[in-house]
Design a protein around this motif. Structure first.
Motif, PDB file in Angstrom:
ATOM      1  N   GLY A 133      -6.181  11.945   1.987  1.00  0.00           N
ATOM      2  CA  GLY A 133      -6.613  13.288   1.619  1.00  0.00           C
ATOM      3  C   GLY A 133      -5.446  14.211   1.346  1.00  0.00           C
ATOM      4  N   ARG A 134      -4.426  14.121   2.177  1.00  0.00           N
ATOM      5  CA  ARG A 134      -3.231  14.950   1.996  1.00  0.00           C
ATOM      6  C   ARG A 134      -2.494  14.574   0.714  1.00  0.00           C
ATOM      7  NH1 ARG A 134      -0.578  13.517   6.300  1.00  0.00           N
ATOM      8  NH2 ARG A 134       1.197  12.465   5.351  1.00  0.00           N
ATOM      9  N   LEU A 135      -2.396  13.270   0.449  1.00  0.00           N
ATOM     10  CA  LEU A 135      -1.697  12.824  -0.756  1.00  0.00           C
ATOM     11  C   LEU A 135      -2.461  13.206  -2.023  1.00  0.00           C
ATOM     12  CD1 LEU A 135      -0.558   9.286   0.483  1.00  0.00           C
ATOM     13  CD2 LEU A 135       0.901  11.283   0.107  1.00  0.00           C
ATOM     14  N   LEU A 136      -3.791  13.154  -1.969  1.00  0.00           N
ATOM     15  CA  LEU A 136      -4.586  13.575  -3.124  1.00  0.00           C
ATOM     16  C   LEU A 136      -4.320  15.037  -3.461  1.00  0.00           C
ATOM     17  CD1 LEU A 136      -7.976  11.803  -2.344  1.00  0.00           C
ATOM     18  CD2 LEU A 136      -6.557  11.409  -4.371  1.00  0.00           C
ATOM     19  N   LEU A 137      -4.191  15.852  -2.435  1.00  0.00           N
ATOM     20  CA  LEU A 137      -3.902  17.265  -2.657  1.00  0.00           C
ATOM     21  C   LEU A 137      -2.522  17.469  -3.272  1.00  0.00           C
ATOM     22  CD1 LEU A 137      -5.350  18.864   0.614  1.00  0.00           C
ATOM     23  CD2 LEU A 137      -6.287  19.037  -1.706  1.00  0.00           C
ATOM     24  N   SER A 138      -1.630  16.487  -3.066  1.00  0.00           N
ATOM     25  CA  SER A 138      -0.279  16.560  -3.638  1.00  0.00           C
ATOM     26  C   SER A 138      -0.209  15.955  -5.031  1.00  0.00           C
ATOM     27  CB  SER A 138       0.710  15.832  -2.718  1.00  0.00           C
ATOM     28  OG  SER A 138       0.764  16.448  -1.447  1.00  0.00           O
ATOM     29  N   GLY A 139      -1.349  15.497  -5.555  1.00  0.00           N
ATOM     30  CA  GLY A 139      -1.384  14.980  -6.917  1.00  0.00           C
ATOM     31  C   GLY A 139      -1.339  13.475  -7.052  1.00  0.00           C
ATOM     32  N   HIS A 140      -1.398  12.746  -5.939  1.00  0.00           N
ATOM     33  CA  HIS A 140      -1.391  11.293  -6.013  1.00  0.00           C
ATOM     34  C   HIS A 140      -2.707  10.782  -6.593  1.00  0.00           C
ATOM     35  CE1 HIS A 140       2.222  10.227  -3.422  1.00  0.00           C
ATOM     36  NE2 HIS A 140       2.182  11.542  -3.392  1.00  0.00           N
ATOM     37  N   LYS A 141      -2.619   9.682  -7.342  1.00  0.00           N
ATOM     38  CA  LYS A 141      -3.798   9.044  -7.928  1.00  0.00           C
ATOM     39  C   LYS A 141      -3.877   7.609  -7.416  1.00  0.00           C
ATOM     40  CE  LYS A 141      -3.605  11.894 -12.096  1.00  0.00           C
ATOM     41  NZ  LYS A 141      -4.656  12.787 -11.611  1.00  0.00           N
ATOM     42  N   PHE A 142      -5.050   7.221  -6.934  1.00  0.00           N
ATOM     43  CA  PHE A 142      -5.240   5.902  -6.340  1.00  0.00           C
ATOM     44  C   PHE A 142      -6.147   5.062  -7.230  1.00  0.00           C
ATOM     45  CE2 PHE A 142      -4.133   8.751  -2.916  1.00  0.00           C
ATOM     46  CZ  PHE A 142      -3.265   8.004  -2.152  1.00  0.00           C
ATOM     47  N   ILE A 143      -5.863   3.769  -7.314  1.00  0.00           N
ATOM     48  CA  ILE A 143      -6.668   2.876  -8.142  1.00  0.00           C
ATOM     49  C   ILE A 143      -7.461   1.873  -7.312  1.00  0.00           C
ATOM     50  CG2 ILE A 143      -5.062   3.084 -10.077  1.00  0.00           C
ATOM     51  CD1 ILE A 143      -4.093   0.221  -9.400  1.00  0.00           C
ATOM     52  N   SER A 144      -7.257   1.861  -5.997  1.00  0.00           N
ATOM     53  CA  SER A 144      -7.934   0.890  -5.139  1.00  0.00           C
ATOM     54  C   SER A 144      -8.733   1.611  -4.062  1.00  0.00           C
ATOM     55  CB  SER A 144      -6.923  -0.052  -4.481  1.00  0.00           C
ATOM     56  OG  SER A 144      -6.318   0.560  -3.347  1.00  0.00           O
ATOM     57  N   GLU A 145      -9.461   0.816  -3.289  1.00  0.00           N
ATOM     58  CA  GLU A 145     -10.223   1.326  -2.149  1.00  0.00           C
ATOM     59  C   GLU A 145      -9.513   1.032  -0.829  1.00  0.00           C
ATOM     60  OE1 GLU A 145     -14.642   0.254  -2.948  1.00  0.00           O
ATOM     61  OE2 GLU A 145     -13.428  -1.232  -4.015  1.00  0.00           O
ATOM     62  N   THR A 146      -8.264   0.640  -0.859  1.00  0.00           N
ATOM     63  CA  THR A 146      -7.607   0.069   0.307  1.00  0.00           C
ATOM     64  C   THR A 146      -6.790   1.075   1.108  1.00  0.00           C
ATOM     65  OG1 THR A 146      -5.569  -0.532  -0.844  1.00  0.00           O
ATOM     66  CG2 THR A 146      -7.392  -2.097  -0.977  1.00  0.00           C
ATOM     67  N   ASP A 147      -6.645   0.776   2.392  1.00  0.00           N
ATOM     68  CA  ASP A 147      -5.728   1.527   3.235  1.00  0.00           C
ATOM     69  C   ASP A 147      -4.283   1.210   2.891  1.00  0.00           C
ATOM     70  OD1 ASP A 147      -6.132  -1.085   4.204  1.00  0.00           O
ATOM     71  OD2 ASP A 147      -5.700  -0.527   6.273  1.00  0.00           O
ATOM     72  N   THR A 148      -4.032   0.011   2.390  1.00  0.00           N
ATOM     73  CA  THR A 148      -2.666  -0.417   2.060  1.00  0.00           C
ATOM     74  C   THR A 148      -2.071   0.408   0.930  1.00  0.00           C
ATOM     75  OG1 THR A 148      -3.132  -2.663   2.800  1.00  0.00           O
ATOM     76  CG2 THR A 148      -1.252  -2.364   1.317  1.00  0.00           C
ATOM     77  N   GLU A 149      -2.847   0.719  -0.094  1.00  0.00           N
ATOM     78  CA  GLU A 149      -2.314   1.532  -1.189  1.00  0.00           C
ATOM     79  C   GLU A 149      -1.900   2.907  -0.683  1.00  0.00           C
ATOM     80  OE1 GLU A 149      -3.332   3.020  -5.734  1.00  0.00           O
ATOM     81  OE2 GLU A 149      -4.983   2.541  -4.378  1.00  0.00           O
ATOM     82  N   VAL A 150      -2.642   3.433   0.297  1.00  0.00           N
ATOM     83  CA  VAL A 150      -2.283   4.725   0.877  1.00  0.00           C
ATOM     84  C   VAL A 150      -0.910   4.639   1.544  1.00  0.00           C
ATOM     85  CG1 VAL A 150      -2.919   6.443   2.610  1.00  0.00           C
ATOM     86  CG2 VAL A 150      -4.689   5.389   1.186  1.00  0.00           C
ATOM     87  N   LEU A 151      -0.656   3.552   2.268  1.00  0.00           N
ATOM     88  CA  LEU A 151       0.647   3.379   2.908  1.00  0.00           C
ATOM     89  C   LEU A 151       1.759   3.256   1.866  1.00  0.00           C
ATOM     90  CD1 LEU A 151       2.344   3.072   5.429  1.00  0.00           C
ATOM     91  CD2 LEU A 151       1.725   0.638   5.489  1.00  0.00           C
ATOM     92  N   ALA A 152       1.510   2.537   0.777  1.00  0.00           N
ATOM     93  CA  ALA A 152       2.511   2.426  -0.291  1.00  0.00           C
ATOM     94  C   ALA A 152       2.837   3.801  -0.869  1.00  0.00           C
ATOM     95  CB  ALA A 152       2.003   1.488  -1.385  1.00  0.00           C
ATOM     96  N   HIS A 153       1.816   4.615  -1.084  1.00  0.00           N
ATOM     97  CA  HIS A 153       2.040   5.958  -1.615  1.00  0.00           C
ATOM     98  C   HIS A 153       2.796   6.830  -0.614  1.00  0.00           C
ATOM     99  CE1 HIS A 153      -0.705   6.430  -5.304  1.00  0.00           C
ATOM    100  NE2 HIS A 153      -0.658   5.129  -5.034  1.00  0.00           N
ATOM    101  N   LEU A 154       2.467   6.685   0.664  1.00  0.00           N
ATOM    102  CA  LEU A 154       3.138   7.492   1.684  1.00  0.00           C
ATOM    103  C   LEU A 154       4.629   7.164   1.749  1.00  0.00           C
ATOM    104  CD1 LEU A 154       2.955   9.526   4.024  1.00  0.00           C
ATOM    105  CD2 LEU A 154       2.437   7.584   5.538  1.00  0.00           C
ATOM    106  N   ILE A 155       4.958   5.872   1.758  1.00  0.00           N
ATOM    107  CA  ILE A 155       6.374   5.489   1.778  1.00  0.00           C
ATOM    108  C   ILE A 155       7.062   5.954   0.504  1.00  0.00           C
ATOM    109  CG2 ILE A 155       8.005   3.567   1.902  1.00  0.00           C
ATOM    110  CD1 ILE A 155       5.901   2.030   3.521  1.00  0.00           C
ATOM    111  N   GLY A 156       6.376   5.806  -0.633  1.00  0.00           N
ATOM    112  CA  GLY A 156       6.946   6.275  -1.892  1.00  0.00           C
ATOM    113  C   GLY A 156       7.228   7.763  -1.875  1.00  0.00           C
ATOM    114  N   GLU A 157       6.339   8.540  -1.262  1.00  0.00           N
ATOM    115  CA  GLU A 157       6.558   9.983  -1.169  1.00  0.00           C
ATOM    116  C   GLU A 157       7.774  10.307  -0.304  1.00  0.00           C
ATOM    117  OE1 GLU A 157       3.575  13.644  -0.489  1.00  0.00           O
ATOM    118  OE2 GLU A 157       3.901  12.438   1.307  1.00  0.00           O
ATOM    119  N   LYS A 158       8.024   9.477   0.709  1.00  0.00           N
ATOM    120  CA  LYS A 158       9.151   9.711   1.611  1.00  0.00           C
ATOM    121  C   LYS A 158      10.476   9.238   1.016  1.00  0.00           C
ATOM    122  CE  LYS A 158       6.521  11.026   5.136  1.00  0.00           C
ATOM    123  NZ  LYS A 158       6.541  12.400   5.657  1.00  0.00           N
ATOM    124  N   TYR A 159      10.419   8.469  -0.066  1.00  0.00           N
ATOM    125  CA  TYR A 159      11.637   7.847  -0.603  1.00  0.00           C
ATOM    126  C   TYR A 159      12.567   8.879  -1.232  1.00  0.00           C
ATOM    127  CZ  TYR A 159      14.703   4.586  -3.009  1.00  0.00           C
ATOM    128  OH  TYR A 159      15.811   3.879  -3.446  1.00  0.00           O
TER     129      TYR A 159
END
Length: 228
Positions: A110-136
């Motif tokens: 939810g927080r990442l969506l508000l920051s403009g992230h777009k997800f293509i899957s239904e998985t918890d794993t994609e959320v973790l990939a996006h979170l690490i990417g945001e921290k990079y």
């Protein structure tokens, strides 16, 4: 009982990753995928069904030295290519494979969506990939450490980034992950059988361990970021 295989070294990376996945077929799965860092970008290939279907789609990654792969049983989402691992960050420059469950992924998503992230899957794993990417911010180890502080749940993960073609970071919390040390090559896997044909020097990671692997060395840190 999903399977993880990661590799950094000079051998044919596609063969190493596919061979490792085949050694883990006994665990059962409904989709498979690999991602390698090649020529400054992530090359990701996924397929629903058997590993042979994935193998048909791989065109070769000549010169690549680091990659990750995964076999998946569907938990969050149906067995589709979009839901298969590896998952990419929002900018497509980071790839991650994951066993386990991220319990607070909806909150993070939810927080990442508000920051403009777009997800293509239904998985918890994609959320973790996006979170690490945001921290990079140029250091993959630091990005993984920063993201895992925010995560609740269990994980065995392996992560690569297009900007660091000679680096692989892996971490464990509640999901088995094993590190193998060969001759100028390194492996991570969810089961030692994935790489026993290449090395018998094995390190069983403990909960909270993070291993930072480059093409010529490795370091293991605990959850407080202390060097072990």
């Amino acid at each position: 009982m999903c399977g993880i295989v990661g590799y950094i070294g000079k051998k044919d990376i596609d063969n190493i990753l596919l061979e490792g996945l085949k050694r883990l077929e006994y665990r059962g799965y409904d989709s498979a995928g690999i991602a390698v860092v090649n020529n400054g970008k992530i090359n990701a290939t996924k397929a629903v069904g058997r590993i042979t279907e994935l193998e048909k789609k791989i065109t070769g990654d000549v010169g690549a030295t680091v990659g990750i792969s995964h076999t998946r049983w569907a938990t969050h989402g149906e067995p589709t290519e979009n839901n298969a691992h590896p998952h990419l960050s929002n900018d497509g420059k980071l790839a991650l494979v994951h066993n386990g469950i991220i319990e607070n992924y909806q909150e993070i998503k939810g927080r990442l969506l508000l920051s403009g992230h777009k997800f293509i899957s239904e998985t918890d794993t994609e959320v973790l990939a996006h979170l690490i990417g945001e921290k990079y911010k140029g250091n993959l180890l630091e990005a993984v450490q920063a993201a895992l502080v925010e995560v609740r749940g269990s994980y065995g993960i392996a992560v690569v980034h297009a900007d660091e073609p000679n680096r692989l970071v892996a971490a464990r919390m509640g999901s088995p992950l094993i590190f193998g040390v060969g001759e100028r090559e390194y492996f991570v896997a969810s089961d030692v059988s994935a790489f026993l044909g290449h090395t018998n020097k094995v390190i069983y990671l403990n909960d909270g361990d993070i291993v930072d692997i480059t093409d010529d060395s490795y370091k293991i840190y605990d959850i407080e970021q202390n060097l072990i």
